[in-house]
Design a protein around this motif. Structure first.
Motif, PDB file in Angstrom:
ATOM      1  N   ALA A  21      28.102  47.942  59.099  1.00 40.86           N
ATOM      2  CA  ALA A  21      26.831  48.366  58.500  1.00 40.86           C
ATOM      3  C   ALA A  21      26.728  47.841  57.067  1.00 40.86           C
ATOM      4  N   TYR A  22      27.849  47.836  56.340  1.00 41.01           N
ATOM      5  CA  TYR A  22      27.857  47.300  54.969  1.00 41.01           C
ATOM      6  C   TYR A  22      27.495  45.818  54.994  1.00 41.01           C
ATOM      7  N   ALA A  23      28.161  45.071  55.892  1.00 44.10           N
ATOM      8  CA  ALA A  23      27.942  43.617  55.941  1.00 44.10           C
ATOM      9  C   ALA A  23      26.467  43.302  56.185  1.00 44.10           C
TER      10      ALA A  23
ATOM     11  N   ALA B 217      39.957  40.719  44.873  1.00 47.61           N
ATOM     12  CA  ALA B 217      40.411  42.108  45.050  1.00 47.61           C
ATOM     13  C   ALA B 217      39.246  42.965  45.533  1.00 47.61           C
ATOM     14  N   GLY B 218      39.477  43.756  46.585  1.00 44.17           N
ATOM     15  CA  GLY B 218      38.397  44.554  47.176  1.00 44.17           C
ATOM     16  C   GLY B 218      37.412  43.629  47.869  1.00 44.17           C
ATOM     17  N   THR B 219      37.939  42.777  48.720  1.00 46.62           N
ATOM     18  CA  THR B 219      37.125  41.693  49.309  1.00 46.62           C
ATOM     19  C   THR B 219      36.036  42.200  50.231  1.00 46.62           C
ATOM     20  N   GLY B 220      36.151  43.427  50.738  1.00 43.27           N
ATOM     21  CA  GLY B 220      35.142  43.918  51.678  1.00 43.27           C
ATOM     22  C   GLY B 220      35.105  43.026  52.902  1.00 43.27           C
ATOM     23  N   THR B 221      33.903  42.586  53.270  1.00 45.08           N
ATOM     24  CA  THR B 221      33.766  41.750  54.462  1.00 45.08           C
ATOM     25  C   THR B 221      33.960  40.265  54.150  1.00 45.08           C
TER      26      THR B 221
ATOM     27  N   VAL C 247      42.355  40.983  49.182  1.00 42.61           N
ATOM     28  CA  VAL C 247      42.947  42.277  49.538  1.00 42.61           C
ATOM     29  C   VAL C 247      41.845  43.325  49.660  1.00 42.61           C
ATOM     30  N   ASP C 248      42.061  44.268  50.553  1.00 43.23           N
ATOM     31  CA  ASP C 248      41.162  45.423  50.693  1.00 43.23           C
ATOM     32  C   ASP C 248      41.936  46.529  51.399  1.00 43.23           C
ATOM     33  N   PRO C 249      41.719  47.791  50.998  1.00 47.89           N
ATOM     34  CA  PRO C 249      42.444  48.889  51.668  1.00 47.89           C
ATOM     35  C   PRO C 249      41.878  49.245  53.033  1.00 47.89           C
TER      36      PRO C 249
ATOM     37  N   ALA D 259      45.304  47.969  47.539  1.00 46.39           N
ATOM     38  CA  ALA D 259      44.339  48.763  46.772  1.00 46.39           C
ATOM     39  C   ALA D 259      44.726  48.770  45.307  1.00 46.39           C
ATOM     40  N   LEU D 260      43.736  48.587  44.464  1.00 41.01           N
ATOM     41  CA  LEU D 260      43.942  48.803  43.037  1.00 41.01           C
ATOM     42  C   LEU D 260      44.191  50.288  42.819  1.00 41.01           C
ATOM     43  N   PRO D 261      45.005  50.707  41.885  1.00 38.45           N
ATOM     44  CA  PRO D 261      45.555  49.866  40.830  1.00 38.45           C
ATOM     45  C   PRO D 261      46.976  49.374  41.092  1.00 38.45           C
TER      46      PRO D 261
ATOM     47  N   ALA E  32      36.815  40.658  41.198  1.00 36.48           N
ATOM     48  CA  ALA E  32      36.616  41.938  41.898  1.00 36.48           C
ATOM     49  C   ALA E  32      35.123  42.248  41.805  1.00 36.48           C
ATOM     50  N   ASN E  33      34.416  42.069  42.914  1.00 34.32           N
ATOM     51  CA  ASN E  33      32.956  42.228  42.943  1.00 34.32           C
ATOM     52  C   ASN E  33      32.602  43.648  43.389  1.00 34.32           C
ATOM     53  N   PHE E  34      32.122  44.469  42.455  1.00 31.34           N
ATOM     54  CA  PHE E  34      31.750  45.875  42.727  1.00 31.34           C
ATOM     55  C   PHE E  34      32.935  46.658  43.299  1.00 31.34           C
TER      56      PHE E  34
HETATM   57  C1  LIG Z   1      30.969  47.542  47.364  1.00 33.39           C
HETATM   58  S1  LIG Z   1      32.242  46.961  48.373  1.00 33.39           S
HETATM   59  C2  LIG Z   1      32.410  45.322  47.720  1.00 33.39           C
HETATM   60  C3  LIG Z   1      33.047  44.382  48.688  1.00 33.39           C
HETATM   61  C4  LIG Z   1      33.108  42.914  48.263  1.00 33.39           C
HETATM   62  N1  LIG Z   1      33.792  42.730  47.003  1.00 33.39           N
HETATM   63  C5  LIG Z   1      31.746  42.282  48.242  1.00 33.39           C
HETATM   64  O1  LIG Z   1      31.410  41.665  47.236  1.00 33.39           O
HETATM   65  O2  LIG Z   1      31.032  42.385  49.240  1.00 33.39           O
HETATM   66  C6  LIG Z   1      33.688  47.795  47.737  1.00 33.39           C
HETATM   67  C7  LIG Z   1      34.965  47.407  48.434  1.00 33.39           C
HETATM   68  O3  LIG Z   1      36.054  47.912  47.668  1.00 33.39           O
HETATM   69  C8  LIG Z   1      37.037  48.383  48.544  1.00 33.39           C
HETATM   70  N2  LIG Z   1      37.854  49.330  47.793  1.00 33.39           N
HETATM   71  C9  LIG Z   1      37.691  50.664  47.659  1.00 33.39           C
HETATM   72  N3  LIG Z   1      38.656  51.169  46.868  1.00 33.39           N
HETATM   73  C10 LIG Z   1      39.430  50.109  46.496  1.00 33.39           C
HETATM   74  C11 LIG Z   1      40.592  49.972  45.683  1.00 33.39           C
HETATM   75  N4  LIG Z   1      41.152  51.046  45.088  1.00 33.39           N
HETATM   76  N5  LIG Z   1      41.135  48.752  45.527  1.00 33.39           N
HETATM   77  C12 LIG Z   1      40.567  47.666  46.114  1.00 33.39           C
HETATM   78  N6  LIG Z   1      39.476  47.738  46.886  1.00 33.39           N
HETATM   79  C13 LIG Z   1      38.911  48.947  47.073  1.00 33.39           C
HETATM   80  C14 LIG Z   1      36.274  48.977  49.708  1.00 33.39           C
HETATM   81  O4  LIG Z   1      37.080  49.088  50.872  1.00 33.39           O
HETATM   82  C15 LIG Z   1      35.140  47.968  49.848  1.00 33.39           C
HETATM   83  O5  LIG Z   1      35.496  46.950  50.730  1.00 33.39           O
END
Ligand SMILES: C[S@@+](CC[C@H](N)C(=O)[O-])C[C@H]1O[C@@H](n2cnc3c(N)ncnc32)[C@H](O)[C@@H]1O
Length: 281
Positions: A31-33, A62-66, A83-85, A106-108, A122-124
């Protein structure tokens, strides 16, 4: 015994914040994608430019999502570790960025060596970490001396795109569900100044930050389908309502979003991003 350190009075411990944020993403990768991923994709090229990502750059996303950032970096000829959790996010990232090494993390605290990357983005993501300063420090730790670290967050006050959801909530008479509180000591300004200060406090130098404006062009039904499937803070609010209230919210959304309807049949939603970058000493 509680699994986390006790919170200061009236606040959630950072680990609880992280847990709530992670739970909010679980099961929502598709749904996010298809919805909010379109929004988060808007600054990707600016972010990669800020991190000086080019052919041969060894990049961490970092936090690559999809995997949208990772895929764009691969398109530049970068070598990408992502990386993504969230396991579903990683599955989709492997699909959209097949040349990237996609890891659980996962950060940190990333299980990656010091100074391993030429660039880190790290995008959002820092806005989903209970200790954003520690998150930024970790991004800096895994980047080599001289490397750029570039990050984005949503600005506050909210942009017009985000305010549309606030208006829907208000017109439908729904009680806003408060977002998990970040400990006040962990807060940072959601502005160029605030994000810039965070990167400086994380030890980066030559820090620059700016607000970058975009317009999201999106089909109205597609855009509603994100919250309807629980994506983002507004999705948490929609999901908490009984069906009749959801129907009322949708009716207000249909009415209020019409003012953004353009001749191409899409909503043109003005928004903005805070983008900052700094250099590892
Ligand atoms: C708004 S999405 C952004 C995804 C991607 N960066 C993008 O641009 O589409 C936030 C992402 O951060 C991941 N996330 C949540 N907590 C995190 C953490 N502590 N460290 C790294 N990633 C995390 C989530 O699983 C999710 O995939």
């Amino acid at each position: 015994m509680p699994p986390t350190a006790p919170a200061e009075q009236g606040q959630l411990p950072a680990t609880t914040y992280d847990e709530l944020k992670r739970r909010a993403w679980a099961g929502r990768a598709e749904a996010y994608a298809e919805t909010f991923g379109l929004l988060c994709a808007l600054p990707i090229e600016r972010l990669l430019d800020a991190a000086l990502v080019a052919h041969g750059t060894n990049l961490l996303d970092a936090g690559t999502g999809t995997g949208a950032v990772a895929a764009a970096a691969l398109g530049r000829g970068a070598h990408v570790t992502a990386v993504d959790p969230d396991p579903d996010m990683r599955r989709l990232a492997r699909r959209s960025a097949p040349g990237a090494q996609v890891l659980d993390g996962a950060l940190p605290e990333l299980d990656l060596p010091d100074g391993a990357f030429d660039a880190v983005v790290a995008n959002f993501v820092l806005n989903h970490v209970g200790d954003p300063l520690a998150g930024a420090q970790e991004l800096a730790r895994v980047a080599r001396p001289g490397a750029r670290v570039a990050v984005t967050v949503w600005p506050r006050p909210a942009t017009e795109l985000h305010r549309l959801w606030d208006d829907v909530v208000e017109h439908a008479g729904v009680a806003p569900v408060p977002a998990p509180p970040l400990a006040p000591a962990s807060e940072f300004g959601r502005s160029p100044d605030g994000l810039g200060r965070l990167l400086t406090a994380a030890g980066l130098t030559n820090v620059q930050a700016a607000t970058v404006r975009f317009v999201l062009r999106v089909d109205a039904e597609v855009w509603w389908s994100g919250p309807a499937r629980g994506v983002a803070s507004i999705g948490g609010i929609v999901e908490a309502q009984p069906p009749d209230v959801v129907a009322r919210m949708k009716a207000h959304y249909d009415r209020l979003s019409r003012r953004y309807l353009a001749a191409d049949g899409l909503l043109h939603l003005p928004t903005a991003v805070v983008l900052a970058h700094g250099q590892v000493r």
